[in-house]
Scaffold this active site. Structure first.
Site: not given
Length: 319
Positions: A7-9, A12, A103, A186, A268
């Site tokens: 994940g390169a968002g 990440g 999460n 969290k 989500e």
């Protein structure tokens, strides 16, 4: 340590970028469009803790792995988890450790089911970040903590090794022997904020201005009871932090879940709210707002699915 960031968002990109900046061997598993963007512009981070422009951000597409990774950091959205698992599975070897940052807990159930309990650590990223239109990572606050530890609380050599690899990176690295407690605390915080702001379609400050902060406080009570039922009652300090966050006058704070709703994107909600409900013994007598918030999100997703389906025939005719 050979690190694959799946994940390169924003999430990440930030933590993986800081590790790359510190000289670690990092490769990003990215979609073709994101890989092309990184190849053209590099990985850019704007942060109160210092900007970074990494001209070379190594990427790999799904199923292009030549060797197993030592560590896989799973930094995708929860609704992309299944596809991400399929993409990085070839990089999981006998000694690979998987560190997810989503999460909730359903992702841990899925990862341990697929790869085995001993492959997976608990992890959480405490950061507010987003991608701008150019693909740069915008760090929106000062907190940038990555906590991790064994699911059973055992102090292990691999946690020490990861801590050593993270030590020189420009973020707060926190190895923990109580990561499950941290994950539950969290989760309660995120579910309370997500439930309140998405249900009311407003920021914390607007909810307080309307005199409706009691909605958030009751959601906090409901979420906390479910955590306690599972053996992880939030500490007084954790409850105090969440209580302060959701009752702060003038606060512009909202959940990313509300942001997704406002831009018509997937959410989500099932991972954050639905799975929390499934882990509690609740009834309409003592848990009212959490089921209502979840029902509202399911209704949004149903409408989004219908609107998408109705738009497709029109798009085909226009083409």
């Amino acid at each position: 340590m050979k690190i694959l960031v799946a994940g390169a968002g924003a999430l990440g990109g930030y933590f993986g970028g800081r590790l790359l900046q510190a000289g670690q061997d990092v490769t990003f598993l990215a979609r073709p469009s994101r890989a092309a963007q990184l190849a053209a512009s590099g990985l850019v981070i704007h942060s109160p803790w210092g900007d970074a422009h990494l001209a070379s951000a190594p990427t790999v597409l799904a199923h292009q792995f030549k060797a197993p990774a030592d560590l896989v950091i799973v930094a995708c959205k929860a609704y992309d988890l299944e596809g991400t698992i399929a993409a990085f599975a070839p990089a999981v070897g006998p000694e690979t450790t998987i560190l997810p940052l989503q999460n909730g807990l359903r992702h841990i159930d899925r990862l341990t089911e697929r790869f085995g309990f001993r492959k997976v650590l608990g992890g959480l990223g405490a950061i507010s970040a987003a991608l701008d239109e150019s693909g740069a990572v915008l760090h929106l606050g000062r907190e940038h903590t990555l906590a991790f530890g064994e699911l059973d609380g055992v102090h292990s050599p691999r946690v020490d090794a990861i801590a050593a690899a993270f030590a020189s990176a420009r973020f707060d690295s926190q190895p923990s022997d109580r990561i499950m407690q941290a994950l539950w605390e969290k989760w309660v915080h995120v579910a309370t904020l997500a439930g309140a702001t998405s249900l009311m379609r407003a920021s914390v400050g607007d909810i307080v201005r309307a005199g409706a902060q009691g909605v958030a406080l009751e959601l906090l009570n409901e979420c906390s009871r479910i955590a306690a039922h599972n053996g992880f009652a939030p500490s007084p300090e954790a409850l105090g932090r969440t209580r302060a966050a959701v009752t702060a006058p003038g606060s512009s704070l909202t959940a990313s879940l509300l942001t997704d709703i406002e831009r018509g994107a997937p959410t989500e909600g099932d991972h954050i709210l639905g799975d929390l409900l499934r882990r509690g013994r609740w009834s309409t007598a003592d848990t009212v707002l959490l089921p209502l918030a979840y029902a509202q999100l399911r209704s949004y997703e149903a409408r989004r699915t219908r609107d998408t389906a109705n738009a497709e025939p029109a798009q085909r005719l226009a083409a």
